[in-house]
Write a protein that holds these residues in place. Structure first.
Motif, mmCIF file in Angstrom:
data_model
loop_
_atom_site.group_PDB
_atom_site.id
_atom_site.type_symbol
_atom_site.label_atom_id
_atom_site.label_comp_id
_atom_site.label_asym_id
_atom_site.label_seq_id
_atom_site.Cartn_x
_atom_site.Cartn_y
_atom_site.Cartn_z
ATOM 1 N N GLU A 73 -1.495 0.738 -15.211
ATOM 2 C CA GLU A 73 -1.970 1.123 -13.886
ATOM 3 C C GLU A 73 -2.316 -0.138 -13.099
ATOM 4 O O GLU A 73 -3.050 -0.992 -13.566
ATOM 5 C CB GLU A 73 -3.218 2.011 -13.998
ATOM 6 C CG GLU A 73 -2.968 3.342 -14.689
ATOM 7 C CD GLU A 73 -2.029 4.242 -13.892
ATOM 8 O OE1 GLU A 73 -1.993 4.076 -12.670
ATOM 9 O OE2 GLU A 73 -1.369 5.100 -14.489
ATOM 10 N N ASP B 207 4.504 3.386 -4.815
ATOM 11 C CA ASP B 207 4.005 4.276 -5.857
ATOM 12 C C ASP B 207 4.234 3.687 -7.246
ATOM 13 O O ASP B 207 3.387 3.816 -8.131
ATOM 14 C CB ASP B 207 4.693 5.641 -5.761
ATOM 15 C CG ASP B 207 4.308 6.374 -4.497
ATOM 16 O OD1 ASP B 207 3.136 6.730 -4.359
ATOM 17 O OD2 ASP B 207 5.189 6.575 -3.625
ATOM 18 N N ASP C 262 -2.573 -0.054 -5.188
ATOM 19 C CA ASP C 262 -2.875 1.123 -6.000
ATOM 20 C C ASP C 262 -1.576 1.796 -6.436
ATOM 21 O O ASP C 262 -1.317 2.950 -6.124
ATOM 22 C CB ASP C 262 -3.735 2.092 -5.188
ATOM 23 C CG ASP C 262 -4.268 3.225 -6.047
ATOM 24 O OD1 ASP C 262 -4.342 3.053 -7.279
ATOM 25 O OD2 ASP C 262 -4.577 4.292 -5.476
ATOM 26 N N TYR C 263 -0.747 1.060 -7.144
ATOM 27 C CA TYR C 263 0.522 1.592 -7.630
ATOM 28 C C TYR C 263 0.502 1.620 -9.152
ATOM 29 O O TYR C 263 -0.415 1.096 -9.792
ATOM 30 C CB TYR C 263 1.702 0.756 -7.136
ATOM 31 C CG TYR C 263 1.581 -0.731 -7.414
ATOM 32 C CD1 TYR C 263 1.853 -1.264 -8.669
ATOM 33 C CD2 TYR C 263 1.189 -1.616 -6.404
ATOM 34 C CE1 TYR C 263 1.735 -2.625 -8.927
ATOM 35 C CE2 TYR C 263 1.062 -2.979 -6.655
ATOM 36 C CZ TYR C 263 1.331 -3.477 -7.905
ATOM 37 O OH TYR C 263 1.216 -4.811 -8.165
ATOM 38 N N THR C 264 1.534 2.230 -9.735
ATOM 39 C CA THR C 264 1.676 2.287 -11.183
ATOM 40 C C THR C 264 2.809 1.377 -11.611
ATOM 41 O O THR C 264 3.909 1.455 -11.053
ATOM 42 C CB THR C 264 1.972 3.719 -11.651
ATOM 43 O OG1 THR C 264 0.862 4.550 -11.307
ATOM 44 C CG2 THR C 264 2.176 3.765 -13.161
ATOM 45 N N GLU D 2 0.837 -7.570 -10.331
ATOM 46 C CA GLU D 2 -0.443 -6.936 -10.037
ATOM 47 C C GLU D 2 -1.445 -7.913 -9.443
ATOM 48 O O GLU D 2 -2.352 -7.503 -8.713
ATOM 49 C CB GLU D 2 -1.003 -6.292 -11.300
ATOM 50 C CG GLU D 2 -0.152 -5.115 -11.761
ATOM 51 C CD GLU D 2 -0.729 -4.393 -12.963
ATOM 52 O OE1 GLU D 2 -1.812 -4.807 -13.440
ATOM 53 O OE2 GLU D 2 -0.098 -3.418 -13.415
ATOM 54 N N ASP E 142 0.816 -1.217 0.000
ATOM 55 C CA ASP E 142 0.000 0.000 0.000
ATOM 56 C C ASP E 142 0.850 1.267 0.000
ATOM 57 O O ASP E 142 0.316 2.361 -0.269
ATOM 58 C CB ASP E 142 -0.925 0.009 1.220
ATOM 59 C CG ASP E 142 -2.054 -1.016 1.098
ATOM 60 O OD1 ASP E 142 -2.347 -1.427 -0.041
ATOM 61 O OD2 ASP E 142 -2.617 -1.410 2.139
ATOM 62 N N ARG F 258 -4.123 -2.364 -10.197
ATOM 63 C CA ARG F 258 -5.488 -2.322 -9.672
ATOM 64 C C ARG F 258 -5.522 -3.010 -8.325
ATOM 65 O O ARG F 258 -4.904 -4.027 -8.142
ATOM 66 C CB ARG F 258 -6.439 -3.030 -10.639
ATOM 67 C CG ARG F 258 -6.682 -2.239 -11.913
ATOM 68 C CD ARG F 258 -7.704 -2.926 -12.782
ATOM 69 N NE ARG F 258 -7.172 -4.122 -13.406
ATOM 70 C CZ ARG F 258 -6.469 -4.111 -14.528
ATOM 71 N NH1 ARG F 258 -6.204 -2.961 -15.121
ATOM 72 N NH2 ARG F 258 -6.013 -5.213 -15.059
#
Length: 733
Positions: free
Chosen positions: A731, A467, A487-489, A481, A464, A733
């Motif tokens: 992105e 970034d 919620d990272y890129t 992922e 969490d 999810r």
């Protein structure tokens, strides 16, 4: 007449005896007899010995009528032995592979000495191995054979019978026998070394000396530890019978004093209340066996034992115990206070402004010159020189928490741990550790053997805070992922640590090979086995020494695996287990030999041959779980055994047409962006906010540093040009 008679006495070691006997019977040198002596053991030792004797004619079973002890059991074995040399091995210890061959070679090279002394390593219940700290006394440098006068330091090596090979004719002529009682090795070892007309040494670990948690004589509290006095009386009686050995009295006196001091000061040896009697006997022995004018070894504990000062000894032990308790109590208080102050310091530092020009790097398990964070640091220097970089220092210090609180950019390939409180404005870049083959993250929930205590909730708390996650290919992107949802890129830009492959020149490759000692004209094979989660000790599936013998003189083996002992100087086996720069090892090699190490994905970007050893693929896949079937899409030839591996190299299949075709398909799938610019793309996106173009795939003919096994060494290489265009950013999810 066999070359060796290996004598194994057995008493209450049924849990270890089969491993001991197997270690002898599996030796590559077949010229031995194994005499297993059942010392009237009340457990299953006798039955185990009979089973081995029934199926292997090299095993001779002896059953004593009554329990006689270790010394008499060895004597019974000596009486039955017919080999040239006697070897003693305790029933809970083991011979290392190749020991008898190494002993035979060394005996022949040193002219059949009376005694050959070799090395050992202590193996603990948790699998750790520690070599004898006096191994330097066994150096093979200098003339050999020699007498004890030429190497008196041998008297300081552990006083045991199982680290020596003794010529049976010499033992019989001198009439050496083991006495009964504890410490029976003492009146054997010293007289044997003093009487030997010729001695040689072998600087090799030949015995693994098991350190049992319970059951060992040396860990047993018993009045039989008083036997040590009788044993030293026998040693000095031997001196009295041979006046020419009197010169050794001072050294033997020192060894006796050290031995008595050890027994007196160890808390698990003497029964409660017996220390005064032991110290009184120690004082009498020291007076009896010390020659006038003999130097007295210094030290307070030795002085207390030598003078038998049991009241002073008891008072000092009590004072030492009280001092230890006081220190421990004070230490715990200091630790608690220090932890509170550090937490307060970290909280204060988080209130201060972020340093926008600072980047903090860290890696697991330590700073690695070839990891992704290290490669990104170099990219920061090259493309964002205004950012000052630093590596995370020793944890638990004020400087550690200051850097963690004030640096704007945080880069790690594992995690900073639960102590990290990520601030608004901080940018956390997670690089992971290469392309995943085995299951990771939440996918390990179904793999308890591989997970083994993983804190999944703590993992998700760390996720969490991410970034950006750097990915080398679409396979990695989809895996991260799913296994690390957050919620990272995802920056699918290639692997920064592989940039070095494209920037290296032919001169760099030649320099790296020279620094590793790779002989000119040989093919350097980098052997990197994967970790086996189901195994306590990580012994490589292929024995590097045996494998090198199968490969032949045209090959050099760079072993990225734990070796039982260091390779001999000038050997074509190079120990690179602790080498800090994995990309450099890849560049210095001509081919990669692995089983299931993720390094294969990086190495494919070099476009050099990869050979897979798949002997336990089913076990690995069952225990760890895998994301793809390597047997269906390998990066090169497959081999199930060491012999098949050698055949792949001997036949040339390792760099044949089919190997190149497999590698090209593998490279296209897993190395699409390894063009030397991955680190730059990450820095441009994260720091500069100016994404650069990225090719969809590295062209098949892209230039790269050539290996020494190829036909010709090329000129320095340029990086693959980067076409303009938008960066593929996925992105999470």
């Amino acid at each position: 007449m066999p070359r060796f008679s290996v004598i194994v006495p057995a008493y209450q070691v049924q849990a270890y005896l089969a491993e001991c006997l197997d270690s002898v019977l599996s030796q590559s040198c077949p010229d031995f007899e194994l005499i297993a002596v059942d010392d009237r053991s009340p457990d299953g030792c006798g039955a185990i010995i009979d089973e081995y004797a029934a199926r292997d004619p090299r095993v001779k079973a002896l059953h004593l009528a009554e329990n006689a002890g270790l010394g008499p059991a060895r004597n019974a074995g000596i009486d039955e032995a017919v080999g040239d040399y006697l070897l003693f091995l305790d029933g809970d210890d083991t011979l290392t592979p190749g020991t008898l061959r190494a002993l035979a070679d060394r005996l022949a090279a040193t002219g059949e000495p009376d005694v050959l002394v070799f090395d050992y390593a202590r193996t603990h219940w948790d699998g750790t191995t520690l070599r004898n700290r006096l191994a330097d006394r066994l150096t093979e440098d200098g003339p050999a054979p020699f007498t004890l006068a030429g190497r008196p330091g041998l008297l300081r090596v552990l006083m045991v019978a199982w680290n020596k090979a003794c010529r049976r004719e010499f033992v019989t002529r001198e009439g050496f026998r083991f006495p009964p009682g504890y410490y029976e090795d003492t009146p054997w070892t010293f007289p044997v070394l003093m009487a030997a007309g010729s001695i040689a040494t072998l600087d090799r670990v030949c015995v693994h000396y098991r350190q049992r948690r319970q059951g060992s004589i040396l860990r047993t509290t018993s009045p039989r530890h008083f036997d040590v006095f009788d044993q030293y009386d026998r040693v000095f009686a031997h001196l009295a019978e041979r006046p020419e050995l009197e010169r050794w009295r001072p050294e033997l006196y020192a060894r006796m004093l050290d031995h008595l001091t050890t027994i007196a000061t160890r808390p698990d040896r003497l029964p409660p209340g017996s220390h005064p009697a032991f110290l009184r006997r120690a004082r009498a022995h020291c007076r009896r066996h010390r020659a006038p004018g003999t130097p007295v070894p210094p030290g307070l504990r030795r002085a207390l034992v030598r003078h038998g000062l049991h009241r002073t000894f008891r008072t000092l032990r009590l004072a030492a115990a009280l001092r230890r308790r006081a220190r421990a109590s004070a230490g715990r208080g200091e630790q608690r206070l220090r932890a509170v102050l550090l937490r307060l310091h970290y909280r204060v530092q988080r209130l201060l402004p972020l340093r926008a020009d600072r980047a903090l790097f860290a890696a697991a398990p330590a700073v690695d010159q070839g990891c992704d964070p290290s490669a990104l640091e170099a990219a920061f220097h090259a493309h964002a020189p205004h950012i000052r970089t630093a590596w995370l220092g020793r944890p638990g210090t004020a400087a550690h928490f200051t850097a963690l609180a004030r640096s704007k950019y945080l880069v790690h390939n594992a995690g900073f741990g639960p102590g990290l409180v990520k601030r608004p404005g901080q940018v956390y870049v997670q690089t992971r550790q290469g392309t995943p083959l085995g299951h990771t993250g939440l996918d390990l929930l179904e793999r308890p053997a591989a997970a083994h205590g993983t804190d999944f909730a703590g993992q998700l708390r760390e996720v969490d805070q991410w970034d950006y996650v750097v990915s080398g290919n679409r396979h990695s992107t989809l895996t991260w992922e799913r296994a690390h949802p957050g919620d990272y890129t995802t920056l699918e830009y290639g692997s920064p640590r592989n940039d070095a492959f494209q920037h290296a020149t032919a001169a760099d490759v030649a320099r790296l090979r020279a620094s590793l000692g790779v002989p000119e004209g040989t093919v350097a094979v980098l052997y990197v086995p994967a970790r086996r989660d189901h195994r306590r000790t990580q012994t490589p599936p292929l024995d590097p020494g045996r494998l090198l013998g199968l490969l032949g003189p045209r090959f050099t083996l760079l072993a990225r695996a734990p070796l039982g002992e260091p390779p001999a100087p000038g050997s074509r086996l190079v120990d690179v287990f602790a080498h800090p720069d994995l990309p450099s090892l890849c560049l210095a090699s001509d081919a990669l030999l692995t089983d299931f190490s993720p390094l294969m994905f990086d190495y494919a970007g070099l476009d050099r041959p990869v050979v897979l050893h798949t002997g336990d693929w089913d076990t690995f896949r069952t225990v760890r779980g895998t994301y793809l079937d390597l047997l269906a899409c390998p990066p090169g030839p497959l081999a199930r055994t060491g012999e098949e591996v050698a055949d792949v190299f001997a036949s040339g299949h390792w760099r044949g047409v089919r190997s190149a075709r497999l590698r090209a398909a593998f490279r296209e799938r897993f190395c699409p962006y390894d063009d030397g610019g991955a680190g730059e793309r990450v820095v441009r996106h994260v720091v500069l906010g100016r994404p650069a173009g990225l090719p969809r795939a590295v062209p098949p003919g892209a230039r790269r540093p050539r290996s020494a096994a190829e036909t010709q060494v090329r000129a320095p290489l340029a990086s693959v040009p980067q076409p303009s265009g938008p960066l593929p950013v996925t992105e999470g999810r």
